[in-house]
Design an enzyme around this catalytic site. Structure first.
Site, PDB file in Angstrom:
ATOM      1  N   GLN B 126       0.764  -1.128   0.025  1.00 46.71           N
ATOM      2  CA  GLN B 126       0.184  -0.168  -0.188  1.00 46.71           C
ATOM      3  C   GLN B 126       0.855   1.448  -0.098  1.00 46.71           C
ATOM      4  OE1 GLN B 126      -2.135   0.855   3.694  1.00 46.71           O
ATOM      5  NE2 GLN B 126      -3.761   1.815   2.637  1.00 46.71           N
ATOM      6  N   GLU B 244     -10.970  -0.949   5.595  1.00 47.20           N
ATOM      7  CA  GLU B 244      -9.563  -1.364   6.436  1.00 47.20           C
ATOM      8  C   GLU B 244     -10.134  -1.442   8.094  1.00 47.20           C
ATOM      9  OE1 GLU B 244      -5.057  -0.007   7.135  1.00 47.20           O
ATOM     10  OE2 GLU B 244      -6.436   1.340   6.292  1.00 47.20           O
ATOM     11  N   ASN B 386      -5.653   6.752  16.508  1.00 50.56           N
ATOM     12  CA  ASN B 386      -7.011   6.491  17.306  1.00 50.56           C
ATOM     13  C   ASN B 386      -7.538   7.990  17.649  1.00 50.56           C
ATOM     14  OD1 ASN B 386      -6.482   3.692  17.131  1.00 50.56           O
ATOM     15  ND2 ASN B 386      -6.729   3.325  19.339  1.00 50.56           N
ATOM     16  N   GLU B 387      -6.615   9.021  17.648  1.00 52.62           N
ATOM     17  CA  GLU B 387      -6.978  10.351  17.544  1.00 52.62           C
ATOM     18  C   GLU B 387      -7.965  10.901  16.325  1.00 52.62           C
ATOM     19  OE1 GLU B 387      -3.954   9.068  18.503  1.00 52.62           O
ATOM     20  OE2 GLU B 387      -4.567   9.358  20.733  1.00 52.62           O
TER      21      GLU B 387
END
Lengths: 381, 400
Positions: B126, B244, B386-387
């Site tokens: 990717q 994803e 995660n932020e």
């Protein structure tokens, strides 16, 4: 796997939501709180009309034939309103004792009265020393002829002040913390020897301290020599309902907080535009969604046939709900700021109820201990 | 509402479990139980076994070579692989590039690439992140300039996972530098053997080689390798990132880690008794088990709602899965390391290359656990940190 509600379930949910929107605004709730009973007999009557009071009983016994999902749906709506009526104690807990521990004859006598709103039940289990251990029982049950005579003290009997009948755990044999030798007894709340002192708890609910002096039980529920499995079963059903209630209350606390963040202006802009607060609100949502998942799990796991597995599952429910309720409750106050510290504002009342909800039948810490001492949820490879 | 699996689904789980038990090479399984990534050969071998069985791409539609499973079946299948543990179908092929080609690609692209993806004849990687474009992916700068029947690509990608194994790379490139940042991006498929591509390893803190920098110096890419329309590559990227996140809950993988943790905590002594007998330690494990059970139900809820959705937009609830899924996996890795005690600290040999360090002084069950702990800190960073997930939730869910 299907998370959709049936037509009947949706109808039940919607009609209760409508009733509560109509009858359970925050100001109306305040008035119920201030009344002598501490809750609304009018609303109770409407619960009966909606079928909520006969919910878990078989239709041919005068009930509604609802299961764990219906109980969850009702509990969630009552949690959204932080309703004060004795539904959990009478219908969920009392109902479970009757379904799992009473003779068909006794159910035939009591269920129609409960369904009609004419009979309320309370569960007298907690004792001064017992904390959250259901098996820690000093109250005694002495065999006398064909019946039993009870002596002892019960505390924090939720809605014990208004119930017409009490369901009492008492020891027929063994020592204070023996698992065997516990019986469950139905007692007329106005029988000679019953003394009740009613009081209000911090979450606005009613409760009573009850002293039993040579009180003759009306009936035995389940096996008087080994009633603990019955108590476990009933408490597990109560835990599932408490989970639903907590999710309803958390949802409202969270919605209220996010709405406030959109309107409250500081530094010339809504406080919801600040990333530190946005992330907190997102974390509250994660906690809420995890709790909602666990409430659904509870509705499924409470029907588990193996009692040990069921207990473990419900312990896990208690842990997640308690952790989430604490976080959502505390942060809903924090993100509001000072306004939520006032008793005039609804948010604090949700926080208080969530706090007590966590502690009922054992808080998250209690169940972490229980679960970790019984092998946890995942088997070692 | 019925929250149980059906009889058919339970039978399907048994079928998958039996297949894995029968077909998964012991060496692969043992390597994964030890917490190491399977080697390229192991992944290829397993992918081909899955492909022979018709199970190489659980999420693909039947006409593209998928098994045509329900969401519940896909979930069961992935969970069984993770908890075996067995390699999952290669994500770059099956969950990233493949679905983009199925959704946006031409018939010729589908014919050419999909069968080879399924059989892992081509290993894909990717090419999204760049040194200056991490969480702010749309600020990417790698340029592709159209010259006749090909594009000329110049620039640099980074954090390119397993590029050292890859035959092909799918790239986000800027084709219109004058447009607003999301609007000038295109999605290109590039053969890694094309002249002008250089792969340089990035060694991560535990010493492993998973990620790379990939440099593009006048790399010629045929125009037929453009997926979708020119300058509409961001649509492909958003679609891909939505897919994803769905897999990041990894419930089965965490369950397997907890099982492993309990085994190790029996081996490892603490205060003269197995660590598992220490109530404090046990409670930490229990807290994770509870979160995992809740996450499992959240995944099922997302699956149930996704099944009913008509549009292809990613569900914002996937952010919950990413945040909790990675937090749980990281907690597992941390507890595994702690459970191993001092022998967790023997510096492992993640690439299996003998650099002379005496790694076999540690008991087998302890070796490399610190490395995994360090390595797994990546989980809350990649796939939209995660932020970023919290930003998405605040915007998409809460309207803040």
């Amino acid at each position: 796997m299907d998370f959709d509600l049936s037509e009947e379930q949706r109808l039940l949910q919607d009609s209760l939501a409508k009733l509560l929107a109509d009858k359970y605004g925050f100001e109306q709730r305040k008035a119920y709180l201030k009344s002598k009973a501490g809750w609304s007999t009018e609303v109770w009557g409407q619960f009966a009309e909606l079928g909520l009071l006969g919910l878990p009983f078989a239709e041919d016994e005068g009930g509604f034939g609802g299961g764990a999902v219906e109980t969850m749906l009702v509990a969630e709506q009552l949690g959204r309103a932080i309703a004060l009526e004795p539904w959990l104690t009478t219908v969920v807990i009392g109902g479970s004792f009757l379904r799992n521990g009473a003779s068909a004859e006794l159910r035939g006598e009591l269920v129609p009265k409960i369904a009609a709103g004419e009979l309320k039940l309370a569960f007298a289990q907690v004792e001064r020393q017992s904390r959250y251990d259901l098996f820690d029982v000093l109250t005694s049950a002495r065999k006398d002829g064909s019946g039993y005579v009870l002596n002892g003290r019960k505390g924090y009997v939720v809605h014990g002040d208004s119930a017409e009948k009490l369901i009492v755990t008492a020891r027929t044999a063994g020592g204070q913390r023996d698992l065997k030798g516990i019986g469950v007894f139905l007692v007329d709340a106005n029988a000679p020897g019953v003394q009740r002192r009613g009081y209000r708890t911090v979450d606005g609910q009613r409760a009573a301290e009850i002293e039993l002096s040579d009180v003759r039980a009306e009936a035995v529920l389940g096996n008087p020599e080994n009633g603990l499995p019955l108590v476990d079963q009933v408490v597990d059903e109560a835990i599932a309902a408490l989970a639903g209630e907590a999710v309803g209350a958390m949802q409202v606390a969270h919605d209220m907080t996010v709405d406030y963040m959109k309107t409250r202006q500081q530094f010339g802009r809504p406080i919801g535009s600040f990333q530190a607060l946005q992330h907190r609100a997102a974390d509250m949502l994660v906690a809420l969604e995890q709790a909602r998942s666990m409430s659904l799990f509870a509705a499924m796991a409470v029907a588990e046939r193996d009692p040990a597995e069921r207990r473990k599952s419900m312990a896990a429910v208690k842990v997640q709900i308690g952790r989430s309720a604490r976080f959502v409750g505390q942060q809903s106050i924090q993100l509001h700021g000072g306004i939520a510290m006032t008793i005039e504002y609804a948010c604090g009342h949700y926080f208080k109820r969530l706090t007590v909800n966590d502690a009922m039948f054992g808080d998250a810490d209690h169940y972490v201990r229980y679960l970790s001492d019984t092998g946890g949820l995942v088997q070692a490879a | 509402m019925d929250l149980r699996f059906t009889e058919e689904e339970i039978a399907f789980r048994r079928e998958v479990r039996d297949f894995i038990a029968r077909e998964l090479p012991a060496a692969t399984r043992e390597r994964m139980i030890a917490g190491k990534s399977p080697t390229k050969e192991m992944v290829v071998e397993w992918q081909r076994k899955l492909n022979a069985r018709g199970w190489a791409a659980p999420e693909w539609p039947k006409e593209a070579g998928g098994p045509g499973w329900s969401l519940a079946q896909r979930y069961i299948f992935r969970e069984e692989l993770q908890q075996a543990p067995a390699p999952s179908p290669l994500g770059f092929n099956i969950n990233m590039c493949g679905p983009v080609i199925i959704e946006f690609g031409t018939e010729a692209q589908k014919q050419r690439f999909l069968p080879r993806m399924l059989n892992l004849d081509d290993w894909w990687c990717q090419g999204f992140s760049e040194p200056g474009a991490g969480s702010d992916l749309a600020s990417l700068k790698t340029r592709a300039v159209r010259e006749g029947d090909h594009y000329v690509v110049n620039g640099q990608k980074t954090w390119t996972t397993l590029a050292q194994h890859a035959d092909w790379i799918f790239l986000l490139v800027r084709t219109d530098p004058t447009a607003k940042k999301q609007e000038g991006i295109s999605f290109l498929l590039v053969d890694m053997k094309t002249p002008g591509i250089t792969v340089r390893p990035i060694i991560t803190i535990e010493g492993g080689h998973e990620v790379n920098e990939v440099f593009f110096d006048d790399v010629k890419v045929p125009v037929e390798n453009l997926v979708g329309e020119e300058n509409r590559g961001w649509d492909c990227a958003k679609f891909l990132l939505g897919n994803e996140r769905f897999g990041q809950a990894r419930v089965g993988a965490s369950r397997e880690r907890i099982r492993r943790l309990k085994v190790i905590a029996q081996e490892s002594m603490d205060g003269g008794r197995p660590l598992m007998e220490d109530p404090d330690f046990r409670r930490k494990v229990t807290e994770i088990e509870v979160e995992l059970k809740a996450l499992e139900m959240t995944v099922m809820r997302v699956i149930a709602t996704e099944t009913k959705r008509k549009d292809k937009k990613p569900d914002p609830a996937t952010s919950v899965l990413k945040i909790k899924g990675t937090e749980i996996q990281q907690m597992c890795a941390e507890l595994l390391m702690k459970a191993a005690g001092p022998y967790a600290w023997v510096d492992g040999d993640p690439e299996g290359e003998d650099d002379g360090n005496e790694v076999d002084v540690a008991p087998d069950w302890a070796l490399g656990l610190a490395g995994i702990y360090f390595n797994w800190r990546k989980q809350s960073i990649y796939g939209g940190s995660n932020e970023i997930q919290r930003n998405i939730m605040a915007k998409a869910f809460l309207g803040l």
